[in-house]
Design a protein around this motif. Structure first.
Motif, mmCIF file in Angstrom:
data_model
loop_
_atom_site.group_PDB
_atom_site.id
_atom_site.type_symbol
_atom_site.label_atom_id
_atom_site.label_comp_id
_atom_site.label_asym_id
_atom_site.label_seq_id
_atom_site.Cartn_x
_atom_site.Cartn_y
_atom_site.Cartn_z
ATOM 1 N N ARG A 179 0.992 -1.327 0.216
ATOM 2 C CA ARG A 179 0.412 -0.183 0.174
ATOM 3 C C ARG A 179 0.858 1.655 0.037
ATOM 4 O O ARG A 179 0.886 2.209 -0.907
ATOM 5 C CB ARG A 179 -1.213 -0.058 1.522
ATOM 6 C CG ARG A 179 -2.262 -0.946 1.252
ATOM 7 C CD ARG A 179 -2.768 -1.607 2.724
ATOM 8 N NE ARG A 179 -2.582 -0.784 3.235
ATOM 9 C CZ ARG A 179 -3.247 -0.746 4.445
ATOM 10 N NH1 ARG A 179 -2.737 -2.104 5.099
ATOM 11 N NH2 ARG A 179 -3.136 -0.153 5.533
ATOM 12 N N SER A 212 2.253 1.766 -3.588
ATOM 13 C CA SER A 212 0.932 2.736 -4.556
ATOM 14 C C SER A 212 1.098 3.488 -4.196
ATOM 15 O O SER A 212 0.862 4.357 -4.663
ATOM 16 C CB SER A 212 0.067 1.731 -4.138
ATOM 17 O OG SER A 212 -1.589 1.835 -4.675
ATOM 18 N N LEU A 213 0.865 4.420 -2.202
ATOM 19 C CA LEU A 213 0.848 5.602 -2.537
ATOM 20 C C LEU A 213 2.213 6.606 -3.462
ATOM 21 O O LEU A 213 1.973 7.484 -3.459
ATOM 22 C CB LEU A 213 0.451 5.512 -1.331
ATOM 23 C CG LEU A 213 -0.617 5.451 -0.346
ATOM 24 C CD1 LEU A 213 -0.461 5.676 0.923
ATOM 25 C CD2 LEU A 213 -1.434 6.178 -0.343
ATOM 26 N N ALA A 253 5.609 7.252 3.642
ATOM 27 C CA ALA A 253 4.240 6.366 3.194
ATOM 28 C C ALA A 253 3.890 5.566 4.654
ATOM 29 O O ALA A 253 2.900 5.211 5.184
ATOM 30 C CB ALA A 253 4.078 6.185 1.968
ATOM 31 N N ASP A 260 -5.429 4.772 -1.702
ATOM 32 C CA ASP A 260 -4.607 5.225 -2.352
ATOM 33 C C ASP A 260 -5.746 5.359 -3.795
ATOM 34 O O ASP A 260 -7.262 4.483 -3.965
ATOM 35 C CB ASP A 260 -4.202 4.518 -3.337
ATOM 36 C CG ASP A 260 -3.045 4.936 -4.502
ATOM 37 O OD1 ASP A 260 -3.453 6.690 -4.958
ATOM 38 O OD2 ASP A 260 -2.098 4.957 -5.264
#
Length: 107
Positions: free
Chosen positions: A27, A30-31, A52, A64
């Motif tokens: 995650r 991805s951010l 992040a 996201d």
């Protein structure tokens, strides 16, 4: 393997559930929105990733906004198995009503 068919985006709720079901590191990556970009500075990556991760620790339900779950409804599936002789095994399955028809293909 090759799949062909209709792809549809999932709902915002399904997409959020999919995102939140991933590991914390996935995650966080991805951010950062940097997938497949050239990595020129590993230390900068590590700093940004740490930031992040801290953000996710602070807001565990953060999703996201660009994350979209997609669903494939296959109409055809092709399998290919390589052979040293170059006489490969290829099979194609095509949707037929509630089932599938199977067709061998030339290699």
């Amino acid at each position: 393997m090759r799949l062909r068919g209709r792809v549809t985006p999932g709902s915002a709720e399904d997409s959020a559930a999919d995102f939140l079901g991933r590991s914390v590191t996935a995650r966080a990556e991805s951010l950062l929105a940097r997938q497949s970009q050239y990595l020129t500075d590993a230390a900068a990556r590590d700093r940004e990733l740490a930031g992040a991760l801290a953000l996710i620790a602070k807001e565990p339900s953060l999703v996201d906004s660009a994350w979209t779950l997609h669903t494939l409804a296959p109409d055809a599936v092709e399998f290919w198995q390589a052979a040293e002789s170059r006489v490969h095994t290829r099979l194609r399955y095509e949707r037929a009503g509630d089932g599938w028809d199977r067709f061998p293909l030339w290699s």
